[in-house]
Scaffold this motif. Structure first.
Motif, short mmCIF file in Angstrom:
data_model
loop_
_atom_site.label_atom_id
_atom_site.label_comp_id
_atom_site.label_asym_id
_atom_site.label_seq_id
_atom_site.Cartn_x
_atom_site.Cartn_y
_atom_site.Cartn_z
N PRO A 101 0.44 -1.27 -0.13
CA PRO A 101 -0.42 -0.44 -0.04
C PRO A 101 1.08 1.44 -0.02
N TYR A 102 1.91 0.90 0.58
CA TYR A 102 2.70 2.70 0.36
C TYR A 102 4.11 2.11 -0.54
N ALA A 194 -2.06 0.46 6.48
CA ALA A 194 -1.01 -0.70 5.46
C ALA A 194 -0.75 -1.46 6.09
N THR A 236 7.34 -1.96 5.79
CA THR A 236 6.05 -1.06 5.65
C THR A 236 6.12 -0.25 6.56
N VAL A 240 6.00 3.28 4.59
CA VAL A 240 5.21 4.36 5.09
C VAL A 240 6.02 5.60 5.77
#
Ligand code: GLU
Ligand code: MG
Length: 453
Positions: A101-102, A194, A236, A240
């Motif tokens: 997601p990042y 995330a 993550t 992020v």
């Protein structure tokens, strides 16, 4: 059916691999990172383009054997069978596929290192853990585990006096102080989302003791999944932060005079649906006895960096003595009381941090515990005081990486479990790190650890 781009025959791929291909297309993924953790504890990898994915899912990506002889300063060590000649493949486990997601457009899979013929390579860390899990299963047990990581959130800034970059924490909030929720709020929410999107179940979050220090824990999982989760977690936390123009470090001690970042390892042993630590004191004691007996050597794997041994000091709640005790937060092994009605007792190994290779660390913990169960090792008395208040009474943990490596070399069970290729490479890499930081100043050590961990 044949893949449109590569001509790979899709029926040769298993169901999980076929799902990866479908998802990568549907989710608009361009690059799929094949990740592994090396002997230095660094997470490395190569990425396949989507157009090559069908083929690479089965063939893996070619890789030099020498990378497992690389230390955390990217200094290649001389290790037999890990020179410029020789080839392994980074072969992904399709069941671990996850979009990142990042990093929009990218996905990752945790990977094994295999021989070109597909057989496991003797220095593959993920295989080491799988083999340990299999040995445990042969004795009738499974292990649930969770890393409980802490990290420092800040900005990486140049040193005004020209030294190496420093990590400047985002806040000076106090331990569990509610203002710390607000100073780190935007980051924390992005991080939780995330992690959850990747299937990691977030349990708790709080602003920890040190400036900028955060703690966010993940629900336990079967051992291999727990180690895979910890790789995704480390990626993550940093990914992020980077996208928010910040720098997050899971290094054990990124700020020399502040609280360290642990990744305490929570463990529970199961036989079918029965928590053995709740129901069988003899096995539980044997497991604890095994951890304590092997602890000096284990720390070379669970806290395998030069920086990690700064953390293991008395009165830092990180543990400095090889003792165990009920809810004793200065003991290396804390016997945790169950939380809530459905809670289960578990053990918490405190000398454990995020600079370790999680596969080697957890695999070695399993071997130590198993040895204790098999030999019915007596863990001795449970310690119900801060062991540092009884000078000379309890054994200290190693105070440096070199000391821990000496203990590892003398530990027949762990040396045997590691096997000849892995142990010679691990020792060469870690000895070289100890030598490289000896005589260098603290800022050099901190910089090189916060840069990679
Ligand atoms: N920061 C401590 C460590 O380095 C742990 C503090 C705690 O969560 O009890 O392990
Ligand atoms: Mg903590």
């Amino acid at each position: 059916m044949t893949d449109r781009l590569t001509g790979t025959r899709l029926h040769q791929l298993d169901a999980a691999a076929r799902r990866v291909l479908e998802r990568a297309e549907l989710e608009g993924i361009e690059l799929i990172r094949f990740l592994y953790a090396d002997h230095a504890g660094v997470i490395r990898g190569k990425a396949a383009a989507r157009s090559r994915l069908a083929e690479r899912l089965s063939s893996g990506i070619g890789h030099t054997v020498a990378m497992m002889a690389m230390n955390m300063l990217d200094q290649l060590q001389e290790v037999e069978h890990m020179g410029p000649v020789g080839e392994v493949r980074i072969v992904p486990d399709a069941t671990t596929y996850v979009p990142l997601p990042y990093a929009p457009g990218a996905a990752a899979m945790l990977s094994d290192l295999r021989m070109p013929d597909g057989s496991p390579w003797a220095a593959c860390p993920r295989t080491f853990l799988k083999d340990a899990v299999a040995e445990l299963r042969a004795e009738g047990y499974t292990l649930e585990a969770a890393f409980e990581p802490e990290f420092t959130l800040g900005r990486r800034l140049p040193d005004p006096s020209g030294g190496p970059d420093r990590l400047v924490p985002i806040d000076d909030s106090l331990c569990y102080a509610a203002i710390g929720f607000d100073t780190a709020h935007d980051y924390a929410i992005k991080l939780v989302r995330a992690l959850e999107t990747q299937g990691l179940r977030v349990e708790h979050y709080h602003p920890e003791l040190g400036p900028g220090q955060q703690e966010l824990s993940i629900r336990h999982a079967p051992a291999l999944r727990a180690a895979d989760n910890h790789v995704l977690y480390r990626e993550t936390v940093r990914g992020v932060a980077l996208r928010m123009q910040m720098w997050a470090s899971l290094a054990p001690k990124p700020l020399a005079d502040q609280a360290g970042n642990g990744a305490h390892l929570h463990l529970s042993l199961w036989s079918d649906t029965r928590n053995v630590f709740a129901s069988d004191n003899e096995v539980r004691d044997g497991f604890i006895g095994g951890l304590l007996a092997h602890l000096p050597a284990l720390t070379a794997l669970t806290c395998g960096s030069v920086n990690g041994f700064r953390r293991l000091a008395p009165r830092m709640w990180a543990s400095a003595y090889a003792v165990y005790g009920p809810d004793n937060r200065e003991a290396a092994v804390r016997v945790c009381s169950p939380l809530g009605e459905s809670g289960e007792p578990n053990l918490e190994l405190k000398p454990s941090d995020s600079a370790a290779n999680p596969y080697l660390s957890l695999g070695a913990v399993i071997h130590a515990g198993l040895d204790g169960i098999r030999r019915k090792l007596d863990p001795g008395e449970a310690v119900e005081v801060d062991p540092d208040t009884r000078p000379g009474r309890y054994p200290r943990l190693p105070s440096s990486l070199d000391e821990a490596l000496d203990a590892l070399e003398a530990d027949e069970v762990l040396m045997e479990a590691l096997g000849p290729l892995r142990r010679s490479a691990y020792l060469a890499v870690k000895r070289s790190e100890a030598a490289a930081f000896a005589g260098k100043d603290t800022s050099y050590e901190l910089f090189h650890h916060l840069r990679v961990f």
